[in-house]
Scaffold this motif. Structure first.
Motif, PDB file in Angstrom:
ATOM      1  N   LYS A 236       1.175  60.957  -5.256  1.00 52.47           N
ATOM      2  CA  LYS A 236       1.894  60.409  -6.413  1.00 52.47           C
ATOM      3  C   LYS A 236       1.907  61.403  -7.559  1.00 52.47           C
ATOM      4  O   LYS A 236       2.912  61.530  -8.268  1.00 52.47           O
ATOM      5  CB  LYS A 236       1.239  59.095  -6.849  1.00 52.47           C
TER       6      LYS A 236
ATOM      7  N   ILE B 146       5.204  62.740  -9.443  1.00 57.53           N
ATOM      8  CA  ILE B 146       5.415  62.639 -10.889  1.00 57.53           C
ATOM      9  C   ILE B 146       5.734  64.020 -11.472  1.00 57.53           C
ATOM     10  O   ILE B 146       6.637  64.175 -12.295  1.00 57.53           O
ATOM     11  CB  ILE B 146       4.167  62.058 -11.587  1.00 57.53           C
TER      12      ILE B 146
ATOM     13  N   TRP C  82       2.159  58.420 -17.457  1.00 54.28           N
ATOM     14  CA  TRP C  82       1.773  57.898 -16.139  1.00 54.28           C
ATOM     15  C   TRP C  82       0.352  57.336 -16.185  1.00 54.28           C
ATOM     16  O   TRP C  82       0.072  56.254 -15.654  1.00 54.28           O
ATOM     17  CB  TRP C  82       1.885  59.017 -15.102  1.00 54.28           C
TER      18      TRP C  82
ATOM     19  N   SER D 222       0.247  54.089 -18.088  1.00 51.39           N
ATOM     20  CA  SER D 222       0.871  52.968 -17.376  1.00 51.39           C
ATOM     21  C   SER D 222      -0.099  52.264 -16.439  1.00 51.39           C
ATOM     22  O   SER D 222       0.175  51.152 -15.964  1.00 51.39           O
ATOM     23  CB  SER D 222       2.079  53.450 -16.580  1.00 51.39           C
ATOM     24  N   HIS D 223      -1.244  52.880 -16.167  1.00 54.96           N
ATOM     25  CA  HIS D 223      -2.258  52.275 -15.306  1.00 54.96           C
ATOM     26  C   HIS D 223      -3.327  51.566 -16.154  1.00 54.96           C
ATOM     27  O   HIS D 223      -4.306  51.061 -15.634  1.00 54.96           O
ATOM     28  CB  HIS D 223      -2.916  53.340 -14.422  1.00 54.96           C
TER      29      HIS D 223
END
Length: 605
Positions: free
Chosen positions: A578, A582, A601, A604-605
């Protein structure tokens, strides 16, 4: 029936009206969409560059109308001024878009476009004549020939005649280049003496070639033999090209040769751009544009020294593990290894054919080994070819050419096989990782094949901080993935990394700390163990292309830094596949934009 016809007419008129409004908005006002605006600007730039139109291939079916395959760019002072004014207008338009009204992808697009446009404007306003258009590695005289032999297609009779028409324009291009050189002369800007020596030799060779030796004729003849045309047509085409070379290529090159000889006495006695008018500011602008960071020359120099020390320590550990006694500098040990016949190909007539076959096999192996680390893989194939003989004496050790958008041309990794010592077997996989898989080919081909990116994001911006940073990162990834087959292969990777760390030191050394070419060559030789030929070619490249060489290592360090940051933040949620998606899915971006993307990114987690 009449009612249907009436409604159809209304709809047609409405659509025409809407199209008219859209075109007026696109060309005469600030377009509603920044993506549409940048696509329009890119297409306009593209149509101004017949070479690029040929390169991407998709316009070739329209060549009978556009006739782009008959043209070359003419770099006149007037065209340069026109381009500058367009850039000023572009920046003004880009700054009118409110970031709050843009999508996340568009916000990134705006940042990239403004950064790139501002750099170009500054280059014109402050440093317009600070480059060396005739140099030993990417001079106009070499680029023109290489474009014709490597990129111009000859798939039918028309494209063969276009080839001749294109070559015929070399003379006019040379005349405009001469005007540019004389403008530069007024500012007392001249390349160093060794550049004059190389260019004079190259021009004399290009002028003295007989038809059978001239690469323009050699490639033309070879491609003609593959066409289904009559012998009479082939002979006529060859005769026309021969006359064109004699009447339009050689006289143009003769003009430049005469300038170089007449101004030989004015050659710069120094090697760094610090010696040019406002040279320190010019170098700072080059570092900013190429690294896409705010690092100063001194900061980059110190990073380089630190990395050279770290990498050298690891290389020493591997030598010890292999049973060597580390009783001399690492560079000397690598030099001994480079010259060890156990790691060199026999200098036979078919050496190049054998080496290229081995490289292509390594590409296939890398494509299999890298599968666990990526979610997406390029559709376009990649192949390895030898650097053309006419440029191999001064070309880099390897370089990559992207595939065409239409899929008619594969990605190509060009390997320089001029010096037998340039191809020690333990360094070949490293170059494969860098130039092909998972390096340049993966990054560039995936970018071109990414349907989620706009035309501008695919083709409108380039920075070696990202592209070369990714390629160097790919070398380390290959070690981590077990793609190196033994410790010697890992030494090859480390030698490559040492080479890029060296670039931080020697580039800033020459252009900031006022090192001579000879001092830089000595430093690189002592710390990398590269051959004398490689060291000379590389150092001379940095002199005529200031700042670019620093982008590799700076880009790699940023990608590694961001990967570690993501690992620390996400812990067990971190997925290397991933992460690579990205990094690559945004296309080519400045490093400050890549950092924003990875931070988003993580958040976002």
């Amino acid at each position: 029936m009449k009612i249907l016809s009436k409604y159809a007419a209304y709809i047609s008129i409405s659509l025409i009206g809407l199209l008219f409004i859209y075109l007026v908005n696109l060309f005469l006002m600030k377009p509603y969409s920044i993506d549409h605006y940048l696509a329009k600007e890119l297409v306009a730039d593209l149509l101004d560059s017949p070479e690029y139109m040929t390169y991407i291939g998709i316009f070739d079916p329209l060549n009978p109308i556009l006739k782009h395959n008959q043209k070359i760019s003419i770099n006149s002072l007037e065209n340069s001024k026109k381009n500058y004014l367009s850039l000023k207008q572009r920046l003004e338009t880009l700054q009118k878009y409110n970031p709050k009204k843009l999508t996340q992808l568009q916000k990134i697009t705006q940042k990239i476009a403004i950064f790139d446009t501002q750099n170009d404007i500054e280059q014109y306003e402050k440093f317009r004549f600070h480059t060396y258009p005739f140099n030993q590695i990417s001079g106009n005289h070499l680029n023109a020939v290489e474009f014709m032999t490597d990129t111009h297609p000859i798939r039918n009779y028309r494209e063969a005649t276009d080839y001749i028409k294109r070559v015929k324009k070399f003379n006019r291009a040379a005349k405009e280049d001469l005007i540019w050189l004389n403008e530069q002369k007024q500012l007392d800007i001249f390349a160093p003496k060794f550049v004059f020596d190389h260019v004079i030799r190259q021009l004399e060779e290009l002028i003295s070639y007989q038809d059978s030796e001239n690469p323009l004729m050699q490639v033309f003849n070879r491609k003609l033999n593959k066409l289904d045309i009559s012998i009479k047509q082939k002979e006529s085409l060859i005769t026309k090209l021969s006359k064109t070379i004699e009447h339009d290529v050689k006289p143009g090159y003769q003009l430049i040769l005469e300038y170089m000889k007449a101004n030989y006495k004015n050659a710069n006695e120094y090697h760094g751009v610090w010696s040019l008018p406002n040279g320190e500011a010019f170098y700072a602008s080059q570092l900013k544009a190429y690294t896409t960071t705010d690092f100063t020359a001194e900061e980059i120099h110190q990073i380089g020294l630190s990395e050279v020390e770290r990498i050298g320590k690891r290389m020493g550990e591997i030598f010890t593990a292999l049973g060597y006694e580390v009783n001399k500098p690492i560079g000397q040990m690598m030099n001994d290894l480079n010259e060890n016949s156990d790691f060199l190909y026999a200098d036979t007539p078919d050496r190049k054919t054998i080496v290229i076959a081995d490289y292509n096999q390594m590409v296939k192996e890398a494509e299999e080994d890298v599968k666990p680390y990526f979610e997406r893989f390029p559709i376009s194939p990649v192949e390895v070819r030898a650097v053309p003989e006419y440029s191999e004496k001064t070309a880099a050790g390897g370089y990559y050419q992207a595939p065409s958008l239409d899929g008619s041309r594969p990605g190509v990794f060009y390997a320089n096989l001029y010096d037998i010592k340039q191809t020690p077997t333990f360094g070949m996989r490293t170059l494969t990782f860098h130039e092909a898989v998972p390096g340049h080919h993966f990054q560039i081909a995936l970018n071109l094949e990414n349907d989620d990116l706009t035309l501008y994001r695919k083709m409108g911006y380039r920075t070696s901080a990202f592209t070369e940073g990714w390629a160097l990162y790919s070398e380390q990834l290959a070690v981590e993935a077990g793609m190196t087959k033994n410790l010697y292969d890992e030494l090859g990777v480390l030698q490559s990394e040492m080479f890029r760390a060296n670039r931080l030191v020697v580039d800033t050394g020459m252009h900031h700390k006022k090192w001579t070419r000879e001092k830089a060559m000595e430093y690189m030789k002592e710390t990398t163990g590269m051959s004398d030929t490689e060291v000379r070619v590389e150092i001379e490249r940095y002199i005529v292309w200031p700042g670019q060489a620093t982008s590799y290592k700076i880009g790699m360090l940023k990608i590694l830094e961001l990967r570690e940051k993501a690992k620390d933040a996400l812990n067990e949620k971190f997925d290397i596949k991933k992460f690579h998606t990205i990094v690559l899915d945004q296309g080519i971006v400045p490093l400050f934009v890549l950092e924003d993307v990875i931070n988003n990114w993580i958040d976002s987690h």
